[in-house]
Design a protein around this motif. Sequence first.
Motif, mmCIF file in Angstrom:
data_model
loop_
_atom_site.group_PDB
_atom_site.id
_atom_site.type_symbol
_atom_site.label_atom_id
_atom_site.label_comp_id
_atom_site.label_asym_id
_atom_site.label_seq_id
_atom_site.Cartn_x
_atom_site.Cartn_y
_atom_site.Cartn_z
ATOM 1 N N GLN A 157 0.826 -1.204 0.000
ATOM 2 C CA GLN A 157 0.000 0.000 0.000
ATOM 3 C C GLN A 157 0.865 1.261 0.000
ATOM 4 O O GLN A 157 0.551 2.244 -0.674
ATOM 5 C CB GLN A 157 -0.932 -0.016 1.210
ATOM 6 C CG GLN A 157 -2.049 -1.034 1.112
ATOM 7 C CD GLN A 157 -2.789 -1.206 2.422
ATOM 8 O OE1 GLN A 157 -2.281 -0.864 3.494
ATOM 9 N NE2 GLN A 157 -3.998 -1.764 2.350
ATOM 10 N N LEU A 158 1.964 1.240 0.738
ATOM 11 C CA LEU A 158 2.860 2.393 0.770
ATOM 12 C C LEU A 158 3.532 2.598 -0.586
ATOM 13 O O LEU A 158 3.739 3.742 -1.014
ATOM 14 C CB LEU A 158 3.911 2.213 1.866
ATOM 15 C CG LEU A 158 3.380 2.126 3.299
ATOM 16 C CD1 LEU A 158 4.530 1.967 4.280
ATOM 17 C CD2 LEU A 158 2.534 3.346 3.658
ATOM 18 N N GLU A 159 3.867 1.518 -1.258
ATOM 19 C CA GLU A 159 4.443 1.632 -2.604
ATOM 20 C C GLU A 159 3.430 2.239 -3.568
ATOM 21 O O GLU A 159 3.775 3.085 -4.403
ATOM 22 C CB GLU A 159 4.890 0.254 -3.089
ATOM 23 C CG GLU A 159 6.114 -0.287 -2.354
ATOM 24 C CD GLU A 159 6.412 -1.739 -2.702
ATOM 25 O OE1 GLU A 159 5.542 -2.376 -3.348
ATOM 26 O OE2 GLU A 159 7.502 -2.222 -2.336
ATOM 27 N N TYR A 160 2.173 1.829 -3.461
ATOM 28 C CA TYR A 160 1.127 2.396 -4.301
ATOM 29 C C TYR A 160 0.949 3.884 -4.004
ATOM 30 O O TYR A 160 0.763 4.708 -4.913
ATOM 31 C CB TYR A 160 -0.202 1.664 -4.075
ATOM 32 C CG TYR A 160 -0.232 0.228 -4.553
ATOM 33 C CD1 TYR A 160 0.799 -0.309 -5.312
ATOM 34 C CD2 TYR A 160 -1.310 -0.602 -4.245
ATOM 35 C CE1 TYR A 160 0.771 -1.625 -5.745
ATOM 36 C CE2 TYR A 160 -1.363 -1.918 -4.674
ATOM 37 C CZ TYR A 160 -0.318 -2.436 -5.418
ATOM 38 O OH TYR A 160 -0.357 -3.742 -5.840
ATOM 39 N N LEU A 161 0.962 4.226 -2.723
ATOM 40 C CA LEU A 161 0.839 5.623 -2.321
ATOM 41 C C LEU A 161 1.907 6.483 -2.982
ATOM 42 O O LEU A 161 1.617 7.558 -3.541
ATOM 43 C CB LEU A 161 0.947 5.723 -0.798
ATOM 44 C CG LEU A 161 1.138 7.115 -0.200
ATOM 45 C CD1 LEU A 161 -0.094 7.980 -0.445
ATOM 46 C CD2 LEU A 161 1.445 7.038 1.292
ATOM 47 N N LEU A 162 3.152 6.032 -2.934
ATOM 48 C CA LEU A 162 4.253 6.808 -3.515
ATOM 49 C C LEU A 162 4.146 6.888 -5.024
ATOM 50 O O LEU A 162 4.457 7.925 -5.627
ATOM 51 C CB LEU A 162 5.593 6.201 -3.109
ATOM 52 C CG LEU A 162 5.938 6.280 -1.617
ATOM 53 C CD1 LEU A 162 7.292 5.647 -1.343
ATOM 54 C CD2 LEU A 162 5.941 7.728 -1.139
ATOM 55 N N ALA A 163 3.705 5.812 -5.660
ATOM 56 C CA ALA A 163 3.553 5.822 -7.119
ATOM 57 C C ALA A 163 2.516 6.852 -7.549
ATOM 58 O O ALA A 163 2.736 7.630 -8.491
ATOM 59 C CB ALA A 163 3.168 4.431 -7.614
ATOM 60 N N VAL A 164 1.373 6.882 -6.856
ATOM 61 C CA VAL A 164 0.336 7.855 -7.201
ATOM 62 C C VAL A 164 0.814 9.275 -6.920
ATOM 63 O O VAL A 164 0.583 10.203 -7.709
ATOM 64 C CB VAL A 164 -0.972 7.572 -6.426
ATOM 65 C CG1 VAL A 164 -2.015 8.653 -6.723
ATOM 66 C CG2 VAL A 164 -1.529 6.197 -6.794
ATOM 67 N N GLN B 284 0.034 1.130 -13.841
ATOM 68 C CA GLN B 284 0.934 0.550 -14.854
ATOM 69 C C GLN B 284 2.342 0.363 -14.278
ATOM 70 O O GLN B 284 2.982 -0.663 -14.506
ATOM 71 C CB GLN B 284 0.978 1.461 -16.084
ATOM 72 C CG GLN B 284 -0.315 1.469 -16.895
ATOM 73 C CD GLN B 284 -0.249 2.413 -18.072
ATOM 74 O OE1 GLN B 284 0.715 3.163 -18.249
ATOM 75 N NE2 GLN B 284 -1.299 2.394 -18.882
ATOM 76 N N ARG B 285 2.828 1.349 -13.551
ATOM 77 C CA ARG B 285 4.164 1.233 -12.965
ATOM 78 C C ARG B 285 4.225 0.061 -11.977
ATOM 79 O O ARG B 285 5.221 -0.673 -11.941
ATOM 80 C CB ARG B 285 4.557 2.514 -12.235
ATOM 81 C CG ARG B 285 5.862 2.387 -11.484
ATOM 82 C CD ARG B 285 6.158 3.571 -10.593
ATOM 83 N NE ARG B 285 6.579 4.729 -11.354
ATOM 84 C CZ ARG B 285 6.985 5.873 -10.798
ATOM 85 N NH1 ARG B 285 7.009 5.992 -9.464
ATOM 86 N NH2 ARG B 285 7.352 6.896 -11.534
ATOM 87 N N CYS B 286 3.157 -0.087 -11.188
ATOM 88 C CA CYS B 286 3.139 -1.134 -10.157
ATOM 89 C C CYS B 286 2.686 -2.487 -10.702
ATOM 90 O O CYS B 286 2.642 -3.464 -9.932
ATOM 91 C CB CYS B 286 2.229 -0.702 -9.009
ATOM 92 S SG CYS B 286 2.809 0.787 -8.146
ATOM 93 N N LYS B 287 2.353 -2.510 -12.000
ATOM 94 C CA LYS B 287 1.956 -3.758 -12.665
ATOM 95 C C LYS B 287 0.728 -4.403 -12.006
ATOM 96 O O LYS B 287 0.691 -5.605 -11.745
ATOM 97 C CB LYS B 287 3.130 -4.747 -12.702
ATOM 98 C CG LYS B 287 4.305 -4.264 -13.535
ATOM 99 C CD LYS B 287 5.437 -5.265 -13.561
ATOM 100 C CE LYS B 287 6.509 -4.866 -14.554
ATOM 101 N NZ LYS B 287 7.089 -3.550 -14.307
ATOM 102 N N VAL B 288 -0.262 -3.558 -11.734
ATOM 103 C CA VAL B 288 -1.553 -4.034 -11.230
ATOM 104 C C VAL B 288 -2.646 -3.294 -11.999
ATOM 105 O O VAL B 288 -2.380 -2.305 -12.688
ATOM 106 C CB VAL B 288 -1.720 -3.784 -9.711
ATOM 107 C CG1 VAL B 288 -0.711 -4.581 -8.921
ATOM 108 C CG2 VAL B 288 -1.601 -2.295 -9.385
ATOM 109 N N SER B 289 -3.865 -3.773 -11.853
ATOM 110 C CA SER B 289 -4.980 -3.077 -12.493
ATOM 111 C C SER B 289 -5.299 -1.806 -11.717
ATOM 112 O O SER B 289 -5.031 -1.713 -10.516
ATOM 113 C CB SER B 289 -6.208 -3.982 -12.553
ATOM 114 O OG SER B 289 -6.698 -4.225 -11.238
#
Length: 306
Positions: A11-18, A29-34
């Motif tokens: 979740q923290l990785e997703y937070l930083l990506a957004v 796309q960067r995190c390779k998830v939908s």
Amino acid sequence: MGFSNRPSFRQLEYLLAVSELRHFGKAAQRCKVSQPALSAQIQKLEEILGVPLFERGSGGVTLTPAGAKACEQARSLLKGVQALQENMLAFQDPHQGSLRLGVIPTIAPYLLPQCLPRIQALYPKLHLEVREEKTAHLLDSLHRGELDLCLLALDLEMDFGEVREIPLFKDPFFCLLPQGHPLARKQKIREEDLDASEFLLLEEGHCLRDQALKLCSAVAAQELPDLRASSLLTLVQMVAMGNGLTLIPQMAISREIRPEDPVVLRPFEGGAFGRQIGLLHRPATKRRRFFEELGQLLCLDGGGVS
């Protein structure tokens, strides 16, 4: 907050990506998830933390003040996790992961510029951290577990504590004199030539100072107490001004003495004086063999094992 309600690293990785891309689709796309999966995890993270992290609008995604603070702490946490993984690699393969090396100031600038590129080329997965400090500070850090390895002079009259040594090479001392000094006429300096000489020394805390004082005591020479240097370069300049003579290690000569300096360099007869350069590590380390490999590389630039 129970363990089940704590943010996950994902979740923290997703937070930083957004936060970096300001777009849920690009972050997915960067995190390779939908995108729905990423959006659901961000929403779950907001529920866990109890605050909105993003403002969503037609113009894109904007961090809230709480979101900005969360990103700051998330970066720190993920960096710590990465460091943990890298450090654990050292237990699997001693040639990779983190290695914290402490070096004394009268060695670091003369040996490291040559040997570090070779070490990095041979061990590309090794993350080498270098700290330059005086001997006593390095030993304290080694015993506290803040350093893994120390590069210093071994032949000191001090208690190193529970450590293991890896002797490397002998670094001879030379006598540095101002031009016109009576001893400058000699090709080699004998111990008895130094009787009643006035020595310029480094300030308190440098092991080279202690070694020079030992020599002074043996030959009835004396220190010039009002003139103490913080570096070898300053010592050379003080000798050049005719303030006295000093000792300088061989490894420092080419860097610290210029052809135009009004000084004379003389070896000691029979190579009588010098220092033993070596490595120190804690007894329990599992990387002794690797440290010995590094020692051999250091010897290539330090003149070979004596």
